[in-house]
Design an enzyme around this catalytic site. Structure first.
Site, PDB file in Angstrom:
ATOM      1  CB  THR A  17      -0.893  -0.018   1.254  1.00 58.92           C
ATOM      2  OG1 THR A  17      -1.702  -1.184   1.183  1.00 58.92           O
ATOM      3  CG2 THR A  17      -1.779   1.196   1.357  1.00 58.92           C
ATOM      4  N   PRO A  53       0.488   5.874  -0.081  1.00 58.63           N
ATOM      5  CG  PRO A  53       1.709   7.671   0.780  1.00 58.63           C
ATOM      6  CD  PRO A  53       1.866   6.329   0.150  1.00 58.63           C
ATOM      7  N   GLY A 113      -3.522 -16.002   0.942  1.00 61.25           N
ATOM      8  CA  GLY A 113      -3.268 -16.665   2.223  1.00 61.25           C
ATOM      9  C   GLY A 113      -3.472 -15.706   3.380  1.00 61.25           C
ATOM     10  NE  ARG A 137      -7.387 -10.128  -0.190  1.00 59.58           N
ATOM     11  CZ  ARG A 137      -7.308  -9.839  -1.467  1.00 59.58           C
ATOM     12  NH1 ARG A 137      -7.733 -10.725  -2.371  1.00 59.58           N
ATOM     13  NH2 ARG A 137      -6.805  -8.682  -1.860  1.00 59.58           N
ATOM     14  CD  GLN A 193     -38.583 -16.113  23.284  1.00 58.28           C
ATOM     15  OE1 GLN A 193     -39.477 -15.362  22.925  1.00 58.28           O
ATOM     16  NE2 GLN A 193     -38.737 -17.419  23.390  1.00 58.28           N
ATOM     17  CD  GLU A 243      -3.450  -9.312   5.181  1.00 55.50           C
ATOM     18  OE1 GLU A 243      -3.668 -10.327   4.501  1.00 55.50           O
ATOM     19  OE2 GLU A 243      -2.608  -9.271   6.088  1.00 55.50           O
TER      20      GLU A 243
END
Lengths: 254, 418
Positions: free
Chosen positions: B162, B164, B276, B278, B314, B400
């Site tokens: 990644t 900017p 992998g 992820r 409940q 990711e």
């Protein structure tokens, strides 16, 4: 020079499980309950492996008695570093400490270890008998509640053991072969490496039966009933010392 | 009231009897005996791996997780201990000391570790993604040089894709690598790098060729290389047990020998590694949600209002049932996707991984959120662990591969012509 260590281990209800007594009072519920190696036996396995790592022991053999599920526990000790595993298949027979000690004596005669290290007691029956009985049957020296074990690498025919006793610490020296039972502070057992866990799954275990070893496992002991301790009832508040004394006398406490 | 005193007495006596400094006996025994049980459907071997990881996590990670989160400590010693057991090279070949597990088995380990500390488990996952990448695409020299220390986690690794200006549109990245004799000169910057500044090994995706994915290569840069520097440590909502920094390259000279694979292969290497990654990030979400569910269940059995425990109402019962159902669905889906990655006959596992990652990360965050709600005001306090699980699992929906990217991958596969 070969130096074999035999480590008997027991598969018990995991120490963290909240136990329940079976409805028919025949014992503790073990169906579907998490089982593990007895914590004191883990300490025994760890000590044996450390002796091997120090170059004193050359082989560590783990042995467990009971139904087929014991084999998982034996594999656990192989994953920690034991070399070989023996399973004495007792089926569903309830094996009392004396029967276990008799079976171990036969195994000792077969395997001829220099040292037998056990956990001091199993957390399910808290008997604290097997190691001592085995020493008696073999007429070997014993050191129980060990918190330190020292073998001199240059002359490995005796062992120095520090024991935790009520009065403090006692250090004994014993000629090998001998029996040691382990207490909590002897060591902290290692985690098994993932690779070793996978390898231990494929390890070949030697399986024997009490009949093959020529041991009668009947010890003439029958459990009649197992019950939970009585539920805690509420207390009573009193407002004077005289009332305290009267109450204590009333409940036959003094 | 008496029940609670006796219960806490019983808990304390377990603590005193606790043999190996395990102060979280409750957590240890309830990872498995709650519905959905994470060991259902596993083989005996897988159960053994899972148990080993749960035991390690509850004894070594859980007691310290809150402190590491609060003080933003990167727990390198604990991770080294984990690596001793084989957690540092989960899918690295055993020739280099790795554990050589399948993607499915790795996901079990990460899930188990995350049940104690999501953030640390997630970093271990990232580290493994990098080690696995070198193992799969590196040459023998590179593997021999870098893998042994990565497997023991003496060295930590960071995955740098990644920038900017390039997040979801990763293929548009602009960090450049220009060939100069037998070196590359790298220039550019990477953003949000997990482990950045502390890790010793950086896998930098950079542009050696023309625009688009085919111009990208993967180059390994070691920490003290001149020209490699780092931004300030980011202050984050969660994932505080791992440092996050920008990675800055200014005329950074790196030997050509550090190119992983071949030029132009970088993007496909990156995407394969991410598949992998992820699975494991989603597995970490599962572990976190499992713990959140356990906390919620224990709390509603304990807390009383209107003269009864919350578990009598409940609406609360149905909420818990829904949380358990969603968790079971997510887990089943994620594990199948992991198995598909391991299956060489499946040629589009990435789509299934995308669907599983999307569903699992979103669902598990919601479970953590519901759990916090069920705790009432206490859930908002840092004294209780549920808020940390919420904060840590929030980012799994973003990194990711964000939820949008997962949808792009899925719809692309759906709509393409054969």
């Amino acid at each position: 020079m070969s130096f074999k260590v035999l480590v008997p281990i027991k598969r018990v209800v995991d120490y963290a499980v909240k136990i329940r007594v079976k409805g028919d009072k025949s014992g503790v519920e073990t169906n579907g309950v998490k089982m593990s190696m007895n914590p004191f036996d883990e300490i025994a396995v760890e000590e044996a492996i450390r002796l091997k790592e120090k170059g004193i022991a050359t082989e560590v053999v783990a042995v467990s008695m009971g139904p087929k599920t014991c084999q998982e526990t034996i594999r656990g000790s192989i994953a920690m570093g034991a070399d070989k595993g023996i399973h004495v298949d007792g089926g569903t027979t309830d094996l009392q400490p004396l029967a276990v000690a008799k079976l171990l004596k036969k195994l000792v005669d077969k395997e001829k270890p220099n040292l037998v290290i056990l956990g001091k007691q199993a957390i399910d029956d808290d008997s604290n008998q097997t190691g001592q009985m085995l020493a008696g049957l073999l007429n070997w020296p014993q050191a129980t509640f060990a918190s330190k074990v020292d073998i001199d690498k240059s002359s490995p025919n005796s062992v120095k053991v520090t024991r935790e006793i009520d009065g403090g610490l006692e250090t004994l020296s014993m000629k090998l072969p001998a029996i040691i039972t382990c207490d909590l502070r002897l060591n902290e057992p290692r985690y098994a490496k993932l690779q070793n866990i996978m390898k231990s799954k494929k390890a070949e275990l030697q399986v024997l039966t009490p009949q093959e070893l020529g041991v009668d496992t009947n010890t003439n002991l029958k459990t009649i009933s197992v019950e939970e301790p009585p539920k805690r009832t509420g207390g009573v508040k009193v407002d004077s010392i005289d009332a305290v004394i009267t109450s204590l006398k009333k409940f036959a406490l003094i | 009231m008496l029940n609670r005193i006796i219960k806490s007495t019983v808990n304390l006596s377990y603590k005193n009897k606790s043999l190996f400094q395990n102060s979280l006996v409750l957590q240890k025994r309830t990872f498995f005996n709650i519905v959905p049980d994470p060991s259902i459907g596993l083989t005996e071997d897988q159960k053994a791996l899972q148990s080993a990881a749960v035991e390690f996590a509850s004894e070594q990670l859980a007691p310290n997780a809150a402190k590491w989160d609060k003080e933003e400590i990167f727990p390198r010693d604990a991770m080294k201990k984990a690596a001793e057991l084989g957690f540092g090279g989960l899918y690295v070949h055993s020739d280099y000391g790795g554990t050589q597990l399948s993607r499915m088995d790795t996901s079990l380990i990460i899930e188990a570790l995350a049940s104690a500390d999501v953030s640390t488990a997630a970093y271990i996952s990232i580290h493994n993604m990098c080690a696995g990448l070198i193992d799969k695409y590196g040459n023998a020299d590179q593997k021999k040089k870098y893998l042994p220390k990565l497997v023991t986690m003496e060295h930590c690794a960071s995955y740098c894709l990644t920038e900017p200006g390039a997040g979801s549109d990763a293929a548009s990245l602009s960090t450049k690598a220009v060939r100069d004799g037998d070196h590359y000169i790298l220039n550019g910057s990477k953003a949000f790098i997990s482990g950045g500044g502390d890790a010793e090994i950086y896998l930098i995706m950079c542009r050696t060729g023309k625009e688009g994915p085919k111009g990208i290569s993967c180059i390994l840069v070691e920490k003290d290389t001149p020209g490699l520097s780092f931004g300030k440590k980011e202050e984050k909502l969660g994932w505080n047990t791992q440092p996050t920094r920008a990675v800055i390259l200014e005329d950074c000279r790196v030997p050509v020998a550090n190119l992983i694979g071949v030029e132009g292969q970088g993007f496909s290497i990156a995407m394969n590694a991410l598949n992998g990654g992820r699975i494991n990030i989603a597995a970490a979400s599962l572990g976190g949600a499992q713990s959140a569910l356990i906390f919620a269940r224990d709390h509603v059995k304990d807390r009383k209002q209107f003269q009864q425990t919350l578990s009598n109402f409940q609406a609360i019962q149905f909420k818990l049932a829904d949380m358990a159902t969603q968790l079971y669905a997510a887990r089943s889906m994620l594990r199948q996707a992991a198995a598909l990655l391991d299956d060489p006959t499946v040629n589009n596992p990435h789509t299934y991984v995308a669907m599983a990652k999307l569903f699992t990360c979103d669902t598990c965050f919601k479970i953590c959120d519901e759990s916090l709600q069920l705790h009432g005001g206490y859930g908002y306090l840092k004294d209780y662990p549920v808020e940390r699980f919420l904060r840590d699992t929030r980012v799994h929906r973003i990194l990711e591969g964000s939820d949008a990217v997962m949808r792009i991958l899925t719809s692309k596969d759906l709509l393409k012509d054969q």
